[in-house]
Scaffold this motif. Structure first.
Motif, PDB file in Angstrom:
ATOM      1  N   SER A 148       0.846  -1.200   0.000  1.00  0.00           N
ATOM      2  CA  SER A 148       0.000   0.000   0.000  1.00  0.00           C
ATOM      3  C   SER A 148       0.881   1.250   0.000  1.00  0.00           C
ATOM      4  O   SER A 148       2.093   1.170   0.232  1.00  0.00           O
ATOM      5  N   GLU A 149       0.224   2.371  -0.254  1.00  0.00           N
ATOM      6  CA  GLU A 149       0.951   3.643  -0.236  1.00  0.00           C
ATOM      7  C   GLU A 149       1.609   3.854   1.125  1.00  0.00           C
ATOM      8  O   GLU A 149       2.772   4.254   1.206  1.00  0.00           O
ATOM      9  N   SER A 150       0.878   3.532   2.196  1.00  0.00           N
ATOM     10  CA  SER A 150       1.466   3.807   3.514  1.00  0.00           C
ATOM     11  C   SER A 150       2.641   2.869   3.792  1.00  0.00           C
ATOM     12  O   SER A 150       3.596   3.253   4.461  1.00  0.00           O
ATOM     13  N   GLY A 163      -5.661  17.260 -12.661  1.00  0.00           N
ATOM     14  CA  GLY A 163      -7.085  16.930 -12.676  1.00  0.00           C
ATOM     15  C   GLY A 163      -7.368  15.435 -12.699  1.00  0.00           C
ATOM     16  O   GLY A 163      -8.505  15.025 -12.547  1.00  0.00           O
ATOM     17  N   LEU A 164      -6.334  14.601 -12.905  1.00  0.00           N
ATOM     18  CA  LEU A 164      -6.577  13.151 -12.850  1.00  0.00           C
ATOM     19  C   LEU A 164      -6.814  12.755 -11.391  1.00  0.00           C
ATOM     20  O   LEU A 164      -6.245  13.336 -10.486  1.00  0.00           O
ATOM     21  N   GLN A 165      -7.643  11.730 -11.219  1.00  0.00           N
ATOM     22  CA  GLN A 165      -7.941  11.374  -9.840  1.00  0.00           C
ATOM     23  C   GLN A 165      -6.775  10.636  -9.190  1.00  0.00           C
ATOM     24  O   GLN A 165      -5.859  10.171  -9.855  1.00  0.00           O
ATOM     25  N   GLY A 166      -6.862  10.577  -7.861  1.00  0.00           N
ATOM     26  CA  GLY A 166      -5.826   9.882  -7.128  1.00  0.00           C
ATOM     27  C   GLY A 166      -5.061  10.831  -6.233  1.00  0.00           C
ATOM     28  O   GLY A 166      -5.277  12.046  -6.259  1.00  0.00           O
ATOM     29  N   SER A 167      -4.145  10.243  -5.454  1.00  0.00           N
ATOM     30  CA  SER A 167      -3.379  11.024  -4.493  1.00  0.00           C
ATOM     31  C   SER A 167      -2.260  11.771  -5.205  1.00  0.00           C
ATOM     32  O   SER A 167      -1.996  11.562  -6.394  1.00  0.00           O
ATOM     33  N   GLU A 168      -1.575  12.602  -4.450  1.00  0.00           N
ATOM     34  CA  GLU A 168      -0.414  13.305  -4.995  1.00  0.00           C
ATOM     35  C   GLU A 168       0.638  12.292  -5.457  1.00  0.00           C
ATOM     36  O   GLU A 168       1.307  12.488  -6.463  1.00  0.00           O
ATOM     37  N   LEU A 169       0.754  11.195  -4.707  1.00  0.00           N
ATOM     38  CA  LEU A 169       1.717  10.171  -5.080  1.00  0.00           C
ATOM     39  C   LEU A 169       1.346   9.528  -6.426  1.00  0.00           C
ATOM     40  O   LEU A 169       2.218   9.191  -7.231  1.00  0.00           O
ATOM     41  N   ASP A 170       0.045   9.362  -6.665  1.00  0.00           N
ATOM     42  CA  ASP A 170      -0.397   8.838  -7.964  1.00  0.00           C
ATOM     43  C   ASP A 170       0.058   9.775  -9.084  1.00  0.00           C
ATOM     44  O   ASP A 170       0.582   9.332 -10.110  1.00  0.00           O
ATOM     45  N   GLN A 171      -0.154  11.082  -8.860  1.00  0.00           N
ATOM     46  CA  GLN A 171       0.269  12.069  -9.878  1.00  0.00           C
ATOM     47  C   GLN A 171       1.773  11.954 -10.116  1.00  0.00           C
ATOM     48  O   GLN A 171       2.256  11.985 -11.239  1.00  0.00           O
ATOM     49  N   TYR A 172       2.476  11.857  -9.001  1.00  0.00           N
ATOM     50  CA  TYR A 172       3.941  11.825  -9.044  1.00  0.00           C
ATOM     51  C   TYR A 172       4.423  10.654  -9.911  1.00  0.00           C
ATOM     52  O   TYR A 172       5.235  10.821 -10.818  1.00  0.00           O
TER      53      TYR A 172
END
Ligand code: GLN
Ligand code: ZN
Length: 772
Positions: free
Chosen positions: A45-47, A97-106
């Motif tokens: 998971s992200e965490s 504008g894409l969904q998801g967390s900042e980490l997803d964008q990253y």
């Protein structure tokens, strides 16, 4: 020796400060890589990923706890330049504008997709390019007329809080505004320089925030100061640093990887609080810098090489440094030359390395120990570290005199190199005529670049062989089966020049290093290349010699299976050099010539074994180019001469190929032509053959195989596509000079992809022959 133990002995009133510019983030056992990849596969998971990252930071800081200032913000989940783009709010429009967390964008910017993307959220990844002259690759910032910066300090502030909570004196590391703009690329006609005015308030805001968070010093990296700068960019430095005064923090303007030269006065004059100089590469500049730097500024000297894995000669360093320290007093800071990102983490992990060779080495942890010893000697006298200095001297003496390093026969052979060694007997037109007769190849001959799929079975066999579960005889039989399979496939496809497929090679450099005297291999000597990708460069420690033939048996076996021509396959001296950790006790050129002589022997052995087409890969020729263009010619001189020495000891009828998998030839075309390979194969499929223009304009005289098949993609190229590409090529290069081949080796592909793709390629060549 470890820094923690020594911590208490540090004097609180220590005269000069001790600091580090950055620490490798991958972890001693590549923990970050495994966590990243598990996260991307959805297994973590992200965490959990963030937890691993936080543990790694804690470990790294603990390793550096004996320093006066600890770098913070040097850690990254993918790339420090991408981190800064996020801090500055400079995200490409395609991920906004894409969904998801900042980490997803990253991760979308980093790799084109986040962990959770189910197809539709994929975007194209940011472009990647080399970080200065290292083998690290960063994500290129994107600029356009729409670019607006806005501060997002959360990542950096969180890491500072983490470090401070652990009691460390945090020194945030930031890439400076001018270097940031110079590292980026404009997606329209916008001049990155025009963004400076907009960028500076964001930096000022960030620095102010850091001051509020208890930060005294900020390391602001401007390594572009060691490159040739246009006048408007020199001016940009004045503007930038003029605008970043009075933010409440002190700035350490940090340069590394080379000499300041014409930018020296500029670097000294900027209104900052200190300057870091790479005193390994620019030792000659220390004196002029001291003269020009105002006495209220700190001078940080990078005295331990952050780019190699060798122990520093501490006594010699002190001989030079003590008078400098006497002059500078508390204004002197001590550090490694650059971030330690470019060296492996800890020599302590190495259990199998030969003890003598091991005693000559220093990885990141040991480099920190070295600066600690230097610092102690300066502040408390050499006697305070007598034992450490004696141990260092003993190691250096053993390296200086070891017969494993120094081989008079090899040195004599290098000394005896004369210009004749690099020359073919006849010029290309005569050779080509002869080769046409003897090789009997059709127009548009088809071939591949060398490797065929490295299947699970091949890897398992190699692993079993390494573990001793498979004996040498059985391993040979297994590899021969693979070679036979590859040969049969190529015959069925109707390829003209075959290859053996490189099944027996783990890696195109390591394979040769393992068979050459003068090379050693670490177990955990990993260095980050990009994202989760790490490389383990072999260690070139001594004079290079070739005890016996390295490839001949495999190639001979492959040739025995077919009446078609079998191409011998070697890695060239420049590529072996550029992908290794190399010696610091002789010039790079010297090591390269030694490699060239060893490869030359192999080429001649292949020729004697009846192989009359031999390819010598130089995939990394460009990677050795110096940062300053004014120094390119000198490098290209010895690099190209090394290739020529390796290749040109053959008769005119033997055809020499080389392969280069990159797409920038404009600025080195002369050198490429001077290599004088009969055939060069290059990567071109994604550029619509436009990069052949430079070969056309230069009237490149020899044969070219412009890649028609993008091996990075699983897509099967169609016959029409490849015919179209080759017709574009034929508008630029005479058809009788053209070969048809993929962009690069096929080791990362599956046979199920390779067979239909190559079938189409062979069919495309047939269509092209009809054109005539
Ligand atoms: N001969 C090598 C191969 O086919 C070349 C690899 C490369 O250029 N990177 O894999
Ligand atoms: Zn390649």
């Amino acid at each position: 020796m470890s820094l923690q133990r020594q911590n208490k002995s540090l004097q609180p009133q220590a005269k000069s400060r001790l600091h580090n510019l950055g620490f490798p983030r991958i972890g001693a056992r590549r923990e970050l890589k495994f966590a990243q990849e598990a996260f991307w596969k959805g297994e973590k998971s992200e965490s959990e990923l963030l937890q691993t990252a936080s543990e790694l930071r804690a470990q790294n800081w603990k390793r550096q706890a004996g320093l006066d200032l600890i770098p913070v913000g040097d850690f990254s989940l993918y790339d420090q330049v991408l981190d800064l783009s996020f801090t500055l709010g400079n995200l490409p429009a395609r991920v906004q504008g894409l969904q998801g967390s900042e980490l997803d964008q990253y991760f979308r910017v980093a790799r084109g997709r986040s962990a959770n993307d189910s197809g539709c959220n994929c975007v194209h990844a940011g472009e990647m390019t080399k970080w200065f002259d290292t083998n690290y690759h960063y994500i290129v910032p994107e600029f356009s007329a729409e670019t607006r910066f806005s501060l997002n300090p959360s990542r950096l502030l969180a890491q500072i809080e983490e470090a401070q909570a652990r009691g460390h004196n945090a020194k945030p590391v930031l890439i400076g505004p001018v270097t940031y703009l110079l590292l980026g690329k404009s997606k329209d006609a916008t001049d990155p320089l025009s963004l400076l005015a907009q960028l500076l308030p964001v930096y000022a805001e960030l620095l102010g925030l850091l001051a509020e968070n208890g930060i005294e010093w900020v390391q602001i990296d401007e390594p572009t100061l060691v490159t040739e700068l246009a006048p408007q960019w020199q001016e940009a430095f004045r503007t930038a640093y003029g605008a970043l005064t009075n933010t409440g923090v002190k700035l350490l303007l940090t340069t590394y990887f080379g000499q300041l030269k014409e930018n020296l006065a500029l670097a000294c004059s900027l209104p900052v609080d200190g300057l870091h100089l790479d005193a390994v590469n620019a030792r000659d500049e220390v004196e002029p810098v001291i003269e020009q730097l105002s006495t209220d500024k700190v001078l940080s000297l990078g005295v331990v090489n952050g780019r190699n894995i060798w122990k520093t000669d501490l006594s010699a360093l002190l001989d030079w440094l003590e008078p400098v320290a006497a002059k500078l007093g508390s204004r002197l800071w001590i550090a490694p030359s650059c971030s330690l990102l470019h060296v492996p983490v800890d020599l302590a992990s190495e259990q199998k390395l030969d003890a003598e060779i091991r005693s000559w080495l220093a990885f990141a942890q040991q480099k920190l120990d070295e600066i600690w010893v230097i610092h102690s000697a300066l502040n408390n006298g050499r006697a305070s570290v007598a034992a450490e200095l004696a141990e260092n001297l003993a190691a250096l003496n053993s390296r200086r005199t070891s017969p494993r390093v120094h081989n008079p026969k090899v040195q004599n052979a290098v000394a005896a190199i004369d210009p004749g060694l690099g020359k073919r007997k006849s010029a290309y037109p005569q050779r080509a005529a002869l080769q046409r007769q003897t090789l009997n190849l059709p127009l548009y001959p088809t071939t591949t670049i060398g490797s065929f799929p490295q299947t699970q079975e091949i890897r398992q066999a190699r692993l079993a062989f390494r573990k001793g579960e498979l004996d040498a005889g059985d391993y040979t039989v297994r590899m021969q089966q693979e070679i036979k399979f590859a040969v049969k496939q190529q015959e069925a496809l109707g390829l003209d020049v075959l290859v053996h497929g490189e099944a027996e090679r783990n890696d195109m450099v390591e394979y040769f290093g393992e068979q050459l005297d003068g090379y050693a291999f670490s177990q955990f000597g990993w260095v980050q290349s990009y994202g989760s990708r790490c490389v383990k460069p072999p260690i070139l420690f001594g004079d290079i010699s070739r005890p016996k033939a390295m490839t001949v048996e495999w190639i001979k076996y492959a040739q025995s299976l077919t009446d078609k021509k079998m191409k011998g396959m070697l890695t060239g001296p420049v590529t072996i050099l550029n992908w290794s950790f190399v010696r610091d006790d002789q010039p790079r050129s010297h090591s390269c010539y030694q490699l060239a002589l060893a490869i030359r022997e192999e080429v001649q052995d292949l020729e004697r074994a009846g192989i009359d087409i031999i390819q010598i890969d130089e995939a990394a020729l460009r990677e050795g180019l110096p940062l300053r263009r004014s120094q390119w010619a000198e490098y290209l001189d010895w690099a190209v001469e090394s290739f020529r020495i390796s290749a040109n000891g053959v008769s005119d009828s033997t055809q020499i190929h080389t392969h280069m998998c990159y797409s920038e030839f404009n600025d080195i075309i002369e050198a490429i032509a001077h290599m004088d390979a009969d055939v060069i194969t290059i990567e071109t499929s994604r550029s619509d053959m436009e990069l052949l223009d430079v070969f056309d304009e230069f009237h490149y005289p020899n044969e070219i195989g412009p890649g028609v098949y993008d091996i990075h993609s699983p897509n099967i190229p169609s016959v029409e596509q490849m015919v179209k590409l080759m017709r574009l090529a034929a508008q630029r290069i005479p058809a009788e000079h053209l070969w048809v081949n993929p962009d690069c080796g096929l080791k990362t592909r599956q046979w199920s992809e390779v067979i239909p793709a190559l079938q189409n390629m062979v069919d495309a060549a047939r269509v092209l022959r009809e054109d005539r």
